[in-house]
Design a protein around this motif. Structure first.
Motif, PDB file in Angstrom:
ATOM      1  N   PHE A  27       0.818  -1.200   0.000  1.00  0.00           N
ATOM      2  CA  PHE A  27       0.000   0.000   0.000  1.00  0.00           C
ATOM      3  C   PHE A  27       0.856   1.256   0.000  1.00  0.00           C
ATOM      4  O   PHE A  27       0.465   2.278  -0.538  1.00  0.00           O
ATOM      5  N   ALA A  28       2.034   1.197   0.590  1.00  0.00           N
ATOM      6  CA  ALA A  28       2.931   2.354   0.596  1.00  0.00           C
ATOM      7  C   ALA A  28       3.494   2.632  -0.791  1.00  0.00           C
ATOM      8  O   ALA A  28       3.855   3.765  -1.091  1.00  0.00           O
ATOM      9  N   THR A  29       3.571   1.630  -1.632  1.00  0.00           N
ATOM     10  CA  THR A  29       4.136   1.821  -2.967  1.00  0.00           C
ATOM     11  C   THR A  29       3.098   2.233  -3.997  1.00  0.00           C
ATOM     12  O   THR A  29       3.470   2.537  -5.131  1.00  0.00           O
ATOM     13  N   MET A  30       1.835   2.259  -3.648  1.00  0.00           N
ATOM     14  CA  MET A  30       0.795   2.540  -4.647  1.00  0.00           C
ATOM     15  C   MET A  30       0.859   3.961  -5.184  1.00  0.00           C
ATOM     16  O   MET A  30       0.487   4.211  -6.324  1.00  0.00           O
ATOM     17  N   THR A  31       1.309   4.911  -4.387  1.00  0.00           N
ATOM     18  CA  THR A  31       1.333   6.300  -4.847  1.00  0.00           C
ATOM     19  C   THR A  31       2.582   6.634  -5.646  1.00  0.00           C
ATOM     20  O   THR A  31       2.620   7.652  -6.317  1.00  0.00           O
ATOM     21  N   ASN A  32       3.591   5.803  -5.590  1.00  0.00           N
ATOM     22  CA  ASN A  32       4.822   6.048  -6.316  1.00  0.00           C
ATOM     23  C   ASN A  32       4.632   5.691  -7.787  1.00  0.00           C
ATOM     24  O   ASN A  32       4.016   4.680  -8.124  1.00  0.00           O
ATOM     25  N   LYS A  33       5.171   6.516  -8.657  1.00  0.00           N
ATOM     26  CA  LYS A  33       4.987   6.292 -10.090  1.00  0.00           C
ATOM     27  C   LYS A  33       5.734   5.055 -10.583  1.00  0.00           C
ATOM     28  O   LYS A  33       5.185   4.249 -11.336  1.00  0.00           O
ATOM     29  N   GLU A  34       6.980   4.868 -10.149  1.00  0.00           N
ATOM     30  CA  GLU A  34       7.776   3.754 -10.636  1.00  0.00           C
ATOM     31  C   GLU A  34       7.409   2.438  -9.958  1.00  0.00           C
ATOM     32  O   GLU A  34       7.488   1.384 -10.555  1.00  0.00           O
ATOM     33  N   TRP A  35       7.039   2.486  -8.705  1.00  0.00           N
ATOM     34  CA  TRP A  35       6.799   1.272  -7.934  1.00  0.00           C
ATOM     35  C   TRP A  35       5.308   0.988  -7.726  1.00  0.00           C
ATOM     36  O   TRP A  35       4.931   0.139  -6.948  1.00  0.00           O
ATOM     37  N   GLY A  36       4.454   1.692  -8.420  1.00  0.00           N
ATOM     38  CA  GLY A  36       3.018   1.533  -8.238  1.00  0.00           C
ATOM     39  C   GLY A  36       2.486   0.173  -8.627  1.00  0.00           C
ATOM     40  O   GLY A  36       1.432  -0.255  -8.150  1.00  0.00           O
ATOM     41  N   ASN A  37       3.213  -0.527  -9.498  1.00  0.00           N
ATOM     42  CA  ASN A  37       2.756  -1.850  -9.923  1.00  0.00           C
ATOM     43  C   ASN A  37       2.780  -2.864  -8.788  1.00  0.00           C
ATOM     44  O   ASN A  37       2.003  -3.822  -8.800  1.00  0.00           O
ATOM     45  N   ILE A  38       3.650  -2.659  -7.814  1.00  0.00           N
ATOM     46  CA  ILE A  38       3.706  -3.589  -6.682  1.00  0.00           C
ATOM     47  C   ILE A  38       2.391  -3.557  -5.914  1.00  0.00           C
ATOM     48  O   ILE A  38       1.809  -4.587  -5.590  1.00  0.00           O
ATOM     49  N   GLY A  39       1.896  -2.365  -5.630  1.00  0.00           N
ATOM     50  CA  GLY A  39       0.621  -2.237  -4.924  1.00  0.00           C
ATOM     51  C   GLY A  39      -0.553  -2.741  -5.741  1.00  0.00           C
ATOM     52  O   GLY A  39      -1.460  -3.391  -5.210  1.00  0.00           O
ATOM     53  N   ASN A  40      -0.539  -2.449  -7.027  1.00  0.00           N
ATOM     54  CA  ASN A  40      -1.628  -2.929  -7.892  1.00  0.00           C
ATOM     55  C   ASN A  40      -1.636  -4.444  -7.983  1.00  0.00           C
ATOM     56  O   ASN A  40      -2.704  -5.072  -7.928  1.00  0.00           O
ATOM     57  N   ASN A  41      -0.469  -5.054  -8.124  1.00  0.00           N
ATOM     58  CA  ASN A  41      -0.395  -6.516  -8.180  1.00  0.00           C
ATOM     59  C   ASN A  41      -0.798  -7.137  -6.845  1.00  0.00           C
ATOM     60  O   ASN A  41      -1.392  -8.217  -6.814  1.00  0.00           O
ATOM     61  N   TYR A  42      -0.472  -6.463  -5.743  1.00  0.00           N
ATOM     62  CA  TYR A  42      -0.881  -6.960  -4.433  1.00  0.00           C
ATOM     63  C   TYR A  42      -2.405  -6.971  -4.322  1.00  0.00           C
ATOM     64  O   TYR A  42      -2.987  -7.947  -3.850  1.00  0.00           O
ATOM     65  N   LEU A  43      -3.038  -5.884  -4.749  1.00  0.00           N
ATOM     66  CA  LEU A  43      -4.506  -5.839  -4.683  1.00  0.00           C
ATOM     67  C   LEU A  43      -5.141  -6.890  -5.587  1.00  0.00           C
ATOM     68  O   LEU A  43      -6.135  -7.519  -5.218  1.00  0.00           O
TER      69      LEU A  43
END
Length: 100
Positions: free
Chosen positions: A19-35
């Motif tokens: 959830f902390a990575t969701m707002t970051n542009k480069e690392w946003g895929n980690i949060g999306n894949n987690y969801l």
């Protein structure tokens, strides 16, 4: 079932990191894949309930006449089909949500 409980506990215990990575542009895929994985895990539980419900209806609707061997064979066949479908619920739910 124990594997599913452990998976659910692991997913919820590491929730702050993705959830902390969701707002970051480069690392946003980690949060999306987690969801996606979390929703796939929840949908897998729904699929499991549907499979067990269908199994219960099939076994309850079965009539045991004078042929006990045919009835036992059909219950065994339904059980094998249930086990196969329960093992496939994970891959089906992951493919629906495109989780990897």
């Amino acid at each position: 079932m124990a594997r599913r409980r452990v998976l659910t506990l692991l997913y919820t215990s590491i929730a702050p990191i993705p959830f902390a990575t969701m707002t970051n542009k480069e690392w946003g895929n980690i949060g999306n894949n987690y969801l996606k994985g979390l929703f796939a895990l929840a949908f897998q539980g729904f699929f499991m309930m549907v499979c067990v419900g269908i199994y219960a209806v099939l076994v309850n609707a079965m009539t045991i006449s004078s042929d006990l061997h045919a009835a036992m064979f059909s219950v065994a066949a339904y059980t094998v089909i249930l086990a196969f479908s329960l093992f496939k619920t994970g891959s089906l739910s992951k493919s629906i949500f495109n989780a990897h």
